[in-house]
Write a protein that holds these residues in place. Structure first.
Motif, PDB file in Angstrom:
ATOM      1  N   ASP A  35      39.364   7.752  35.595  1.00 52.42           N
ATOM      2  CA  ASP A  35      38.898   6.366  35.669  1.00 52.42           C
ATOM      3  C   ASP A  35      39.963   5.433  36.241  1.00 52.42           C
ATOM      4  O   ASP A  35      39.790   4.221  36.244  1.00 52.42           O
ATOM      5  N   GLY A  36      41.054   5.991  36.731  1.00 50.49           N
ATOM      6  CA  GLY A  36      42.108   5.168  37.326  1.00 50.49           C
ATOM      7  C   GLY A  36      42.794   4.263  36.334  1.00 50.49           C
ATOM      8  O   GLY A  36      43.373   3.254  36.702  1.00 50.49           O
ATOM      9  N   ARG A  37      42.753   4.632  35.050  1.00 49.46           N
ATOM     10  CA  ARG A  37      43.258   3.726  34.014  1.00 49.46           C
ATOM     11  C   ARG A  37      44.722   3.351  34.203  1.00 49.46           C
ATOM     12  O   ARG A  37      45.145   2.300  33.759  1.00 49.46           O
ATOM     13  N   LYS A 107      26.738   2.222  35.296  1.00 47.68           N
ATOM     14  CA  LYS A 107      27.734   2.347  34.237  1.00 47.68           C
ATOM     15  C   LYS A 107      27.059   2.761  32.933  1.00 47.68           C
ATOM     16  O   LYS A 107      26.035   2.201  32.541  1.00 47.68           O
ATOM     17  N   LYS A 108      27.608   3.752  32.273  1.00 50.49           N
ATOM     18  CA  LYS A 108      27.065   4.241  31.005  1.00 50.49           C
ATOM     19  C   LYS A 108      27.338   3.214  29.915  1.00 50.49           C
ATOM     20  O   LYS A 108      28.475   2.783  29.724  1.00 50.49           O
ATOM     21  N   GLU A 120      35.155   4.575  30.818  1.00 50.18           N
ATOM     22  CA  GLU A 120      34.151   4.215  31.814  1.00 50.18           C
ATOM     23  C   GLU A 120      33.690   5.459  32.583  1.00 50.18           C
ATOM     24  O   GLU A 120      34.499   6.215  33.103  1.00 50.18           O
ATOM     25  N   GLN A 121      32.377   5.640  32.614  1.00 50.07           N
ATOM     26  CA  GLN A 121      31.774   6.691  33.415  1.00 50.07           C
ATOM     27  C   GLN A 121      30.402   6.183  33.844  1.00 50.07           C
ATOM     28  O   GLN A 121      29.939   5.154  33.377  1.00 50.07           O
ATOM     29  N   PHE A 122      29.763   6.923  34.730  1.00 52.16           N
ATOM     30  CA  PHE A 122      28.489   6.499  35.297  1.00 52.16           C
ATOM     31  C   PHE A 122      27.454   7.582  35.061  1.00 52.16           C
ATOM     32  O   PHE A 122      27.795   8.754  34.887  1.00 52.16           O
ATOM     33  N   MET A 131      28.930  10.891  36.500  1.00 53.76           N
ATOM     34  CA  MET A 131      29.989  10.869  37.507  1.00 53.76           C
ATOM     35  C   MET A 131      31.120  10.032  36.941  1.00 53.76           C
ATOM     36  O   MET A 131      30.902   9.060  36.212  1.00 53.76           O
ATOM     37  N   LEU A 132      32.322  10.418  37.294  1.00 56.89           N
ATOM     38  CA  LEU A 132      33.517   9.674  36.906  1.00 56.89           C
ATOM     39  C   LEU A 132      33.801   8.606  37.958  1.00 56.89           C
ATOM     40  O   LEU A 132      33.366   8.731  39.103  1.00 56.89           O
ATOM     41  N   PRO A 133      34.546   7.576  37.607  1.00 53.90           N
ATOM     42  CA  PRO A 133      34.941   6.607  38.621  1.00 53.90           C
ATOM     43  C   PRO A 133      35.632   7.262  39.812  1.00 53.90           C
ATOM     44  O   PRO A 133      35.447   6.845  40.958  1.00 53.90           O
ATOM     45  N   SER A 134      36.410   8.316  39.555  1.00 52.64           N
ATOM     46  CA  SER A 134      37.091   9.006  40.660  1.00 52.64           C
ATOM     47  C   SER A 134      36.100   9.741  41.557  1.00 52.64           C
ATOM     48  O   SER A 134      36.368   9.937  42.750  1.00 52.64           O
ATOM     49  N   ASP A 135      34.953  10.166  41.017  1.00 54.49           N
ATOM     50  CA  ASP A 135      33.912  10.778  41.854  1.00 54.49           C
ATOM     51  C   ASP A 135      33.313   9.724  42.779  1.00 54.49           C
ATOM     52  O   ASP A 135      33.171   9.942  43.981  1.00 54.49           O
TER      53      ASP A 135
END
Length: 152
Positions: A35-37, A107-108, A120-122, A131-135
């Motif tokens: 998630d690029g945290r 966004k979930k 955070e994920q989608f 899907m992850l933010p990185s995806d």
């Protein structure tokens, strides 16, 4: 593993020929933050580049490696994220890339009727795929998206 999933037979040898002498190795288990945290002020695609460029990967190879998300799923007890990326998480295919492009990812906010408290994920419209933010960074980045399209 690739052969077992129906993929081609690939030659394999252990070790790396491109190791830089005296370069400090990365600690075991260090992967990009999904998630690029740790990179909130920058583009998540750039975070992927920060990690993988130092390992000798280019954008095409980062996208191809991300295709491994066609296999498996996330487990909250391991990563905090939940769910599979594809409907066939034990089959090697390009479904991951197809889904990245064809689904609307939101966004979930809920999980099993309760507020989502994980990172955070989608999710797709059914809430079954994630899907992850990185995806999603792979299709938001103008240099990576053409590779996703090619692999889809």
């Amino acid at each position: 593993a690739i052969e077992e999933m129906g993929g081609p037979e690939l030659p394999f040898s252990l070790g790396r020929k491109d190791k830089v002498p005296n370069e400090k190795p990365l600690p075991d288990g260090l992967l990009p933050d999904a998630d690029g945290r740790d990179k909130k002020d920058s583009n998540i695609a750039d975070h992927l580049r920060d990690i993988f460029y130092r390992m000798g990967f280019n954008d095409q190879e980062i996208v191809a490696l991300s295709g491994a998300h066609a296999l498996g799923r996330c487990h909250p007890t391991s990563s905090g994220f939940w769910g599979p990326w594809t409907r066939a998480p034990t089959t090697f295919s390009n479904e991951y890339f197809k889904l990245l492009l064809s689904e609307k990812w939101t966004k979930k906010t809920k999980h099993e009727g309760k507020e989502w408290t994980g990172p955070e994920q989608f999710e797709d419209k059914t809430g079954e795929l994630m899907m992850l933010p990185s995806d999603l960074a792979l299709i938001k980045d103008e240099k990576m998206k053409p590779w996703v399209e090619k692999y889809a």
